[in-house]
Design an enzyme around this catalytic site. Structure first.
Site, PDB file in Angstrom:
ATOM      1  N   ILE A  15       0.824  -1.218   0.000  1.00 10.32           N
ATOM      2  CA  ILE A  15       0.000   0.000   0.000  1.00 10.32           C
ATOM      3  C   ILE A  15       0.855   1.263   0.000  1.00 10.32           C
ATOM      4  O   ILE A  15       0.445   2.296  -0.523  1.00 10.32           O
ATOM      5  CB  ILE A  15      -1.010  -0.013   1.175  1.00 10.32           C
ATOM      6  CG1 ILE A  15      -2.144   0.998   0.930  1.00 10.32           C
ATOM      7  CG2 ILE A  15      -0.310   0.210   2.519  1.00 10.32           C
ATOM      8  CD1 ILE A  15      -3.327   0.836   1.860  1.00 10.32           C
ATOM      9  N   ASN A  28      -3.230   2.593  15.453  1.00 10.12           N
ATOM     10  CA  ASN A  28      -3.643   2.373  16.842  1.00 10.12           C
ATOM     11  C   ASN A  28      -4.136   3.718  17.389  1.00 10.12           C
ATOM     12  O   ASN A  28      -4.007   4.743  16.727  1.00 10.12           O
ATOM     13  CB  ASN A  28      -2.499   1.782  17.674  1.00 10.12           C
ATOM     14  CG  ASN A  28      -1.270   2.662  17.687  1.00 10.12           C
ATOM     15  OD1 ASN A  28      -1.343   3.870  17.908  1.00 10.12           O
ATOM     16  ND2 ASN A  28      -0.119   2.062  17.434  1.00 10.12           N
ATOM     17  N   GLY A  36       2.788  -4.183  11.627  1.00 11.35           N
ATOM     18  CA  GLY A  36       2.019  -4.394  10.410  1.00 11.35           C
ATOM     19  C   GLY A  36       2.028  -3.212   9.464  1.00 11.35           C
ATOM     20  O   GLY A  36       3.038  -2.523   9.295  1.00 11.35           O
ATOM     21  N   VAL A  37       0.876  -2.950   8.852  1.00 16.11           N
ATOM     22  CA  VAL A  37       0.764  -1.880   7.860  1.00 16.11           C
ATOM     23  C   VAL A  37       1.024  -0.512   8.496  1.00 16.11           C
ATOM     24  O   VAL A  37       1.592   0.377   7.858  1.00 16.11           O
ATOM     25  CB  VAL A  37      -0.606  -1.941   7.133  1.00 16.11           C
ATOM     26  CG1 VAL A  37      -1.748  -1.507   8.035  1.00 16.11           C
ATOM     27  CG2 VAL A  37      -0.588  -1.112   5.864  1.00 16.11           C
ATOM     28  N   ASP A  38       0.651  -0.346   9.752  1.00 18.90           N
ATOM     29  CA  ASP A  38       0.868   0.918  10.462  1.00 18.90           C
ATOM     30  C   ASP A  38       2.359   1.248  10.507  1.00 18.90           C
ATOM     31  O   ASP A  38       2.779   2.358  10.148  1.00 18.90           O
ATOM     32  CB  ASP A  38       0.278   0.804  11.873  1.00 18.90           C
ATOM     33  CG  ASP A  38       0.270   2.110  12.657  1.00 18.90           C
ATOM     34  OD1 ASP A  38       0.426   3.184  12.054  1.00 18.90           O
ATOM     35  OD2 ASP A  38       0.084   2.041  13.880  1.00 18.90           O
ATOM     36  N   THR A 122      -7.569  -6.920  10.564  1.00 15.94           N
ATOM     37  CA  THR A 122      -7.402  -8.360  10.321  1.00 15.94           C
ATOM     38  C   THR A 122      -6.024  -8.898  10.694  1.00 15.94           C
ATOM     39  O   THR A 122      -5.799 -10.100  10.620  1.00 15.94           O
ATOM     40  CB  THR A 122      -7.682  -8.716   8.844  1.00 15.94           C
ATOM     41  OG1 THR A 122      -6.738  -8.027   8.023  1.00 15.94           O
ATOM     42  CG2 THR A 122      -9.099  -8.342   8.449  1.00 15.94           C
ATOM     43  N   GLY A 123      -5.123  -8.025  11.111  1.00 14.74           N
ATOM     44  CA  GLY A 123      -3.792  -8.478  11.527  1.00 14.74           C
ATOM     45  C   GLY A 123      -3.774  -8.783  13.016  1.00 14.74           C
ATOM     46  O   GLY A 123      -4.498  -9.666  13.487  1.00 14.74           O
ATOM     47  N   VAL A 124      -2.988  -8.009  13.759  1.00  7.71           N
ATOM     48  CA  VAL A 124      -2.848  -8.257  15.199  1.00  7.71           C
ATOM     49  C   VAL A 124      -4.160  -8.034  15.961  1.00  7.71           C
ATOM     50  O   VAL A 124      -4.308  -8.526  17.075  1.00  7.71           O
ATOM     51  CB  VAL A 124      -1.714  -7.408  15.833  1.00  7.71           C
ATOM     52  CG1 VAL A 124      -0.365  -7.795  15.262  1.00  7.71           C
ATOM     53  CG2 VAL A 124      -1.968  -5.928  15.681  1.00  7.71           C
TER      54      VAL A 124
END
Length: 176
Positions: A15, A28, A36-38, A122-124
Site C-alpha cells: 500500500i 492504533n 504491520g501496515v501501520d 485483520t492483523g494483530v
C-alpha cells in the site's frame, strides 16, 4: 449498486507504493506507528509523519484523522483505528464499518478521487478476514453509491488469499 461496485478495485501489493490521493492506515489509538501496515506506512512516510500525528492527540476506535503523505506517493494518509476482535458481541462490526465510513467522508472532504484501504483489523487485532472483507466491501459500496467522491476505492491486499476474499465479497454483492 453495480455502478458503485464498478468503482472498486482489488490490488495485491504494498500500500505504501500506491500513487493515489489517499491511503488508509490501520492505526492504533495513539497514531504513533506500530506493527504491520501501520509501521510500514510510518517508516515509508518518514519522521515528519510522527510529528504531525503527535499533534492530532490520538484517534478513537471507529474514527479517522488525516495527515499529509510526506515521502509516500499518496498525497494524504487517513488514519483509522479498527476494533480488536473480542468474539463479535462487543460492537466490532459497527466499529469496523465506521472506520470505512469515516475514512471515506474524510477523503471526500479533502477532494481525494482515489483511496486505498488495507484490510483493517485483520492483523494483530484478529478480526476474522472473511467477516471483515464483507463489512469492508458492503460499507464502501453503500457509501460510494450515494457520493461521487472518491471516484475509485482500492482494497490493497497483502497477499493473494486476502485478495480472493475481497473478490468473492464483491461478486456476492453483484449477485444481490
Amino acid at each position: 449498486m453495480s455502478k458503485a461496485l464498478d468503482r472498486i478495485r482489488i490490488h495485491t501489493g504494498d500500500i505504501t507504493k500506491l500513487d493515489v490521493d489517499a491511503i488508509v492506515n490501520a492505526a492504533n489509538t495513539l497514531l504513533l506507528g506500530g506493527g504491520g501496515v501501520d509501521g510500514a506506512i510510518h517508516r515509508a512516510a518518514g519522521r515528519e509523519l510522527e510529528v504531525e500525528c503527535r499533534m492530532l492527540n490520538g484517534c478513537k476506535v471507529g474514527d479517522a484523522k488525516i495527515t499529509k503523505g510526506y515521502k509516500l506517493p499518496a498525497r494524504h494518509i487517513i488514519h483509522t483505528v479498527g476494533p480488536v476482535w473480542q468474539g463479535g458481541g462487543k460492537g466490532e462490526a459497527e466499529l469496523l464499518a465506521s472506520c470505512y465510513r469515516s475514512s471515506l467522508e474524510l477523503a471526500a472532504a479533502n477532494d481525494c478521487r482515489s483511496v486505498a484501504f488495507p484490510a483493517i483489523s485483520t492483523g494483530v487485532y484478529r478480526y476474522p478476514k472473511d467477516e471483515a472483507t464483507g463489512i469492508a466491501v458492503g460499507t464502501v459500496s453503500m457509501v460510494i453509491e450515494e457520493k461521487a467522491m472518491p471516484e475509485t476505492v482500492i482494497f490493497c491486499c497483502f497477499d493473494e488469499q486476502t485478495a480472493q476474499l475481497y473478490l468473492r465479497a464483491v461478486a456476492a454483492l453483484r449477485k444481490g
